[in-house]
Each structure stands twice: as structure tokens, then as C-alpha cells.
Design a protein around this motif. Sequence first.
Motif, PDB file in Angstrom:
ATOM      1  N   LYS A 258       0.830  -1.208   0.000  1.00 10.00           N
ATOM      2  CA  LYS A 258       0.000   0.000   0.000  1.00 10.00           C
ATOM      3  C   LYS A 258       0.864   1.257   0.000  1.00 10.00           C
ATOM      4  CE  LYS A 258      -4.262  -1.771   2.027  1.00 10.00           C
ATOM      5  NZ  LYS A 258      -5.255  -1.637   3.126  1.00 10.00           N
ATOM      6  N   LEU A 261       2.228   1.594  -3.508  1.00 10.05           N
ATOM      7  CA  LEU A 261       1.157   1.893  -4.448  1.00 10.05           C
ATOM      8  C   LEU A 261       0.689   3.335  -4.312  1.00 10.05           C
ATOM      9  CD1 LEU A 261      -0.918   0.992  -6.575  1.00 10.05           C
ATOM     10  CD2 LEU A 261      -2.381   0.220  -4.702  1.00 10.05           C
ATOM     11  N   TYR A 262       0.411   3.770  -3.091  1.00 17.46           N
ATOM     12  CA  TYR A 262      -0.069   5.142  -2.867  1.00 17.46           C
ATOM     13  C   TYR A 262       1.008   6.165  -3.207  1.00 17.46           C
ATOM     14  CZ  TYR A 262      -3.982   2.953  -0.415  1.00 17.46           C
ATOM     15  OH  TYR A 262      -5.089   2.197  -0.102  1.00 17.46           O
ATOM     16  N   ILE A 289      -3.964   0.780 -10.348  1.00 15.91           N
ATOM     17  CA  ILE A 289      -5.194   0.432  -9.638  1.00 15.91           C
ATOM     18  C   ILE A 289      -5.730  -0.911 -10.116  1.00 15.91           C
ATOM     19  CG2 ILE A 289      -7.606   1.105  -9.300  1.00 15.91           C
ATOM     20  CD1 ILE A 289      -6.648   4.022  -9.370  1.00 15.91           C
ATOM     21  N   TYR A 293      -4.647  -2.758  -6.830  1.00 13.90           N
ATOM     22  CA  TYR A 293      -5.592  -2.178  -5.868  1.00 13.90           C
ATOM     23  C   TYR A 293      -6.902  -2.960  -5.802  1.00 13.90           C
ATOM     24  CZ  TYR A 293      -8.472   1.198  -3.388  1.00 13.90           C
ATOM     25  OH  TYR A 293      -9.299   1.799  -2.471  1.00 13.90           O
TER      26      TYR A 293
END
Length: 323
Positions: A258, A261-262, A289, A293
Motif C-alpha cells: 500500500k 502503491l499510494y 489500480i 488495488y
Amino acid sequence: MKTLQLIKSKSQDFFNKEDNTKGSFIAFFRIGTSVFILIHLLSIILDFSKLYGKQGIIPHDIREFLLSDQMISFTQIVTFFEGYGISETIITNSFLGIFIFFLLALMFGLCTRFSAVVTLLLYKAIYTGTYIYGIDGFIVTSLFYLVIFPSGYFHSIDNLIFKNRSRKNLNVTLFKRLLQINVCIVYFFAGISKAMGETWWNGEAIWKSIHLWSANSIFNVDYSFLAENSYILVIMGWSVLVLETLYPIFIWIPKTRKIWLYSTLAMHVGIGLFLDLYFFASFMMFWNITVFYITKPMPELNLSKYFTGFKRRKVLSQVPLEA
């Protein structure tokens, strides 16, 4: 021997483990790619002839100078039909109408694989001989994947038509891994190529990027303060190198996924807002995404209950009321 068996077992589990999204990521990928191309096309449709026509801003002979003999461009299509007395305006409008039709067919999953093939060929015909900062390459790759993926098996009109089509032996995890590995390769080599020069280590690349003539048109930020605080540019450059080069490692670790990714999404938000590369940034965010995600299945498209309800209401409306 045990090590080889362990590697084999891990590899089989990696590629054959059941996908938690139940194939929803493929539907999201198909719909998102179609919507993105449609929005991009509509944003330039009024100036389409000026950009890609025979009498466009850039002469078509220059755009097709390096064109392979195996590729067919939009201007070649125009030239062919003009030989039969059809005007360029009619050809352009017909071409765009057909392109939009197959984009919508791909979006809703109607004759999905055929629609993906036609969309891919028409897209290549439009953008052959042009360069759009790499975004055209990602879109072509996406359309190619939609051709080879079982794109019409999930959340599509094809599913309503072919209700008896089985998905039991369909290993969608393999397709997801292909997308994930593709994204990892893209970021890794992007980071390595940046690291081979000096400009990303000393912040010069960031400084040049934000001062491009086409950048910073939204907020019109005064970046002069960075000249006296060059360490900020260095930190930003190093951050990009770390994010991209180590992406294939930390994106697979559950505890850091996370965060990576973020952080990657935030990097692309910055690219979109401050460098005005909206389509490139948003499409890269869309890829991230899609593959890392989405972890839950989307509700299945079920139109039968609406048709059943409509028929029931129609029958009830025809029943005469008792006095």
C-alpha cells in the motif's frame, strides 16, 4: 532437489492461485481502457483533421516518413477512398463514427474480442507516425491484452448472450500476473534508465521538467525558491529513482504494498498536475489500480431481473381493474 521442488511449487501457486476478484479486474481493465480512449478522442475530435488529416498542421508525408510498409495510417485510408471520389470530410466522419461504435462495443463487452481487434487497428491507424509521450504505447499494449485476454467473460453483454459459456477452467490469475509483471518491468527499467545519468541524482531533471514550456499551466507556481533550496530537487529526484527502481520488490510485499502503491499514485498525480501530462499520468494510475488495488469482485451485470420486472409490470398494466 528440494529447492527445485519448492521453487516449482511456489511458481505454480503464484500463477495458478485463485484470483480474489473473480475476473473483475479484467472487466475493469476493459471498461477503463475504452473510457480513457473515448475521452481522449473526444478531447481532440474538433481538431482531428488538423492533427491527423492530409492537410493537417504537420504534413502527412513527414509523419509517415518512418512508417513501416506493414502499417496502415489514417491518411493512407483517406487517400484510398479519395480515389473513389469520396471527400476527406465524409471519410473522416465515417472513420470516427466506426471507431466510437467499436469503442462502445468494447466498453460494454459486445463481440468483445472482435471489437478489441478492430479498436486496436483503428487506433494504430490514427496514431501511427505520431508521438504522444509514450501514452500511445501503453494504450496499444492495453488493447493487445484485451485481444488475448478473456475480456468478454466478465461483466459484458456477451455474457448475457452466451449464458451457457463455462468459466470453471479459466485461469484468470495468469492474465493478472502478466499485467503485474508488465507494470513492474516498466517501472524498473524506467528507474534504471534514469539512474544511469546524473540529472536525476542532482535534481536537474526535476528542475528542467517543471520549467518546460508546456508545464505548470494550471497553478502557475513560481519555482524560483528551488534555486536557493536545491536539496528539495535532489530529494524529489532520489524519491523517483527509489520508487521506480524498487517498485518490483516492495509492491509484492504485503506490508509495503500500500505504501508503494499510494506513493506511486501520488507521483503520477504530481506529474499530471504540475507537468500537464494528464492522460499519461491518469492512465498509469489506472494500470496501478487495476493490477494492485482491486482485490474484491464487482457485482455481476444481471439485466434479466430488470427485463423480468418490466414484463411483469406490463402484464399487470394490461389487466383490467375490477369495478
